[in-house]
Design an enzyme around this catalytic site. Sequence first.
Site, PDB file in Angstrom:
ATOM      1  N   ALA A  15     -13.568 -45.535 -20.778  1.00  0.00           N
ATOM      2  CA  ALA A  15     -14.415 -45.023 -21.857  1.00  0.00           C
ATOM      3  C   ALA A  15     -13.993 -45.520 -23.230  1.00  0.00           C
ATOM      4  O   ALA A  15     -14.766 -45.426 -24.183  1.00  0.00           O
ATOM      5  CB  ALA A  15     -14.405 -43.499 -21.835  1.00  0.00           C
ATOM      6  N   ARG A  19     -10.853 -54.011 -19.297  1.00  0.00           N
ATOM      7  CA  ARG A  19      -9.839 -55.014 -18.984  1.00  0.00           C
ATOM      8  C   ARG A  19     -10.283 -55.786 -17.764  1.00  0.00           C
ATOM      9  O   ARG A  19     -11.008 -55.251 -16.908  1.00  0.00           O
ATOM     10  CB  ARG A  19      -8.478 -54.363 -18.740  1.00  0.00           C
ATOM     11  CG  ARG A  19      -8.431 -53.393 -17.595  1.00  0.00           C
ATOM     12  CD  ARG A  19      -7.383 -52.314 -17.752  1.00  0.00           C
ATOM     13  NE  ARG A  19      -7.625 -51.472 -18.901  1.00  0.00           N
ATOM     14  CZ  ARG A  19      -8.424 -50.411 -18.892  1.00  0.00           C
ATOM     15  NH1 ARG A  19      -9.098 -50.084 -17.796  1.00  0.00           N
ATOM     16  NH2 ARG A  19      -8.580 -49.691 -19.973  1.00  0.00           N
ATOM     17  N   HIS A 236     -16.952 -46.262  -9.157  1.00  0.00           N
ATOM     18  CA  HIS A 236     -16.496 -45.209 -10.053  1.00  0.00           C
ATOM     19  C   HIS A 236     -14.994 -45.383 -10.189  1.00  0.00           C
ATOM     20  O   HIS A 236     -14.273 -45.412  -9.181  1.00  0.00           O
ATOM     21  CB  HIS A 236     -16.836 -43.827  -9.493  1.00  0.00           C
ATOM     22  CG  HIS A 236     -16.423 -42.711 -10.402  1.00  0.00           C
ATOM     23  ND1 HIS A 236     -16.223 -41.426  -9.951  1.00  0.00           N
ATOM     24  CD2 HIS A 236     -16.163 -42.682 -11.719  1.00  0.00           C
ATOM     25  CE1 HIS A 236     -15.857 -40.660 -10.965  1.00  0.00           C
ATOM     26  NE2 HIS A 236     -15.806 -41.410 -12.055  1.00  0.00           N
ATOM     27  N   ASP A 237     -14.505 -45.516 -11.409  1.00  0.00           N
ATOM     28  CA  ASP A 237     -13.096 -45.847 -11.588  1.00  0.00           C
ATOM     29  C   ASP A 237     -12.173 -44.830 -10.934  1.00  0.00           C
ATOM     30  O   ASP A 237     -11.086 -45.182 -10.464  1.00  0.00           O
ATOM     31  CB  ASP A 237     -12.749 -46.059 -13.063  1.00  0.00           C
ATOM     32  CG  ASP A 237     -13.145 -44.910 -13.981  1.00  0.00           C
ATOM     33  OD1 ASP A 237     -13.562 -43.842 -13.478  1.00  0.00           O
ATOM     34  OD2 ASP A 237     -13.041 -45.077 -15.211  1.00  0.00           O
ATOM     35  N   THR A 238     -12.590 -43.582 -10.860  1.00  0.00           N
ATOM     36  CA  THR A 238     -11.752 -42.589 -10.198  1.00  0.00           C
ATOM     37  C   THR A 238     -11.677 -42.843  -8.695  1.00  0.00           C
ATOM     38  O   THR A 238     -10.627 -42.627  -8.070  1.00  0.00           O
ATOM     39  CB  THR A 238     -12.264 -41.165 -10.465  1.00  0.00           C
ATOM     40  OG1 THR A 238     -12.425 -40.984 -11.873  1.00  0.00           O
ATOM     41  CG2 THR A 238     -11.292 -40.121  -9.950  1.00  0.00           C
ATOM     42  N   THR A 260      -8.431 -40.989 -20.320  1.00  0.00           N
ATOM     43  CA  THR A 260      -9.291 -40.219 -21.218  1.00  0.00           C
ATOM     44  C   THR A 260      -9.606 -38.858 -20.600  1.00  0.00           C
ATOM     45  O   THR A 260      -9.650 -37.839 -21.284  1.00  0.00           O
ATOM     46  CB  THR A 260     -10.585 -41.002 -21.505  1.00  0.00           C
ATOM     47  OG1 THR A 260     -10.243 -42.245 -22.141  1.00  0.00           O
ATOM     48  CG2 THR A 260     -11.507 -40.212 -22.409  1.00  0.00           C
ATOM     49  N   ASN A 297     -12.600 -31.868 -13.237  1.00  0.00           N
ATOM     50  CA  ASN A 297     -12.515 -32.670 -14.459  1.00  0.00           C
ATOM     51  C   ASN A 297     -11.821 -31.856 -15.553  1.00  0.00           C
ATOM     52  O   ASN A 297     -12.212 -30.718 -15.837  1.00  0.00           O
ATOM     53  CB  ASN A 297     -13.911 -33.047 -14.962  1.00  0.00           C
ATOM     54  CG  ASN A 297     -14.472 -34.250 -14.257  1.00  0.00           C
ATOM     55  OD1 ASN A 297     -14.206 -34.460 -13.080  1.00  0.00           O
ATOM     56  ND2 ASN A 297     -15.242 -35.046 -14.958  1.00  0.00           N
ATOM     57  N   GLY A 403      -3.238 -44.169 -16.799  1.00  0.00           N
ATOM     58  CA  GLY A 403      -2.545 -44.382 -18.071  1.00  0.00           C
ATOM     59  C   GLY A 403      -1.534 -43.322 -18.422  1.00  0.00           C
ATOM     60  O   GLY A 403      -0.538 -43.604 -19.107  1.00  0.00           O
TER      61      GLY A 403
END
Length: 483
Positions: A15, A19, A236-238, A260, A297, A403
């Site tokens: 978000a 990369r 979906h990145d998750t 994020t 979430n 991250g």
Amino acid sequence: MSGSVKSYAAVDLGASSGRVMVGRVGPDSLELTEAHRFVNRPVRLPEGLRWDVLGLYAGVLDGLRAAGQVDSVGIDSWAVDYGLLDADGALLGNPVHYRDSRTDGVAEKVWATVPAEELYGATGLQYAPFNTLYQLTAARDTDQLGRARRLLLIPDLLTYWLTGEQGTELTNASTTQLIDPRTRHWATGIAARLGIDLDLFAPLRQPGEPAGLLRPGVLDDTGLTGPVPVTAVGSHDTASAVAAVPAGAGEHFAYICTGTWSLAGLELDAPVLTEESRAANFTNELGLDGTVRYLRNIMGLWLLQECLRVWDEPDLGGLLRRAAEVPALRSVVDAGDAAFLAPGRMPQRIAEACRASGQPVPESPAEVTRCILDSLALAHRRAVADAQRLADRPVDVVHVVGGGTRNALLCQLTADACGLPVVAGPTEAAALGNVLVQARPHGLVRDLADGRHLLTRTQPLPRYEPRGDTARWREAEARLAPG
């Protein structure tokens, strides 16, 4: 299993940044290097908050050029947002950002037609005001939606521009609130009752399936030599991040994907669709190989990112060292509160929340940072405990990926709060999960367990043991209880 080493370009869009990573995979090797990183900066237009999707696509092309020759490309991104195409396949305006205000109050209109309990029972998705279902309801009478002939979620839109082929990858489709997690297909009855045309969506794709070849124009722009396939990954990145949780065979684990957002929960074989699960705001999103990502979430490091933007703080390491010296659990806020969803004034909003709950008001950046990290650890504790109870699945270790693994203080506080050991890493979990799925067609990875075994052999994984008992965390939790 093949003995060769292959190279894969993982396009991983978050978000706040994008990369392009290059993963080199062999039978006993997994190396990840960064080819290109670029900012993802939303733009506030007169009509609302929009994604600069053309800038993102340019960043992808720059990244593929920097990556050099690869054996495949895969794309993952954040969930729920989409672009609309006209009958000629041209984009109709910039995609709307999920933090845009157009969905304010829309959920209540939806629930008047399909009650919240029934909606959860059919789709298993937690309430979030920006789910695609609510976005489409908000856009119902707009000229743009009326002209649209195709809806592509963000990674599918970029894949279309790269290949000319259209599809809807399943893990990301499951975040729209239009998929039945039991059948892993569209919830046609729900869509019909809400007037949502499922024909707008391209056919569903499974992770690992081919998604086309890079177009000749893309090859020219990137200097790559064709044919270069694009592979559908857990887009979906998750989903990609959970695929890269380095859990051992038979390990009873919870995961927290940090960035994020914090996404905290369990990997299950079937969804949990009880009313108690809905009331606890847990979601059932689809993962790889028939799994369900049962998670909550949490606002995540967005809280700190927004504060850093206000403070213009260049020395994050120094700030975290000062935060570690602030007394623990002096003040906490509910990191899942929608009051923190919108950008702007984050330090003041955190102070206001502490004042309203009768707690000491954090004033310095170090105090606010400690409040945020304690609050995130507390939210992690609540999510992990609730997931175990609701799914009747005990765990004995928490894997933190993404991250937030760079933040040793947050990892240690999470271990303390949960009363469980925390294994941290990999940091670039979404990119690694992306790469591992691309490696499947080449026989380098068989399935989830095989990929995770490769991760445990090749990635550094620091471990944090819990300190003290959890009584003080229970006391802090009580401060946030209603009433």
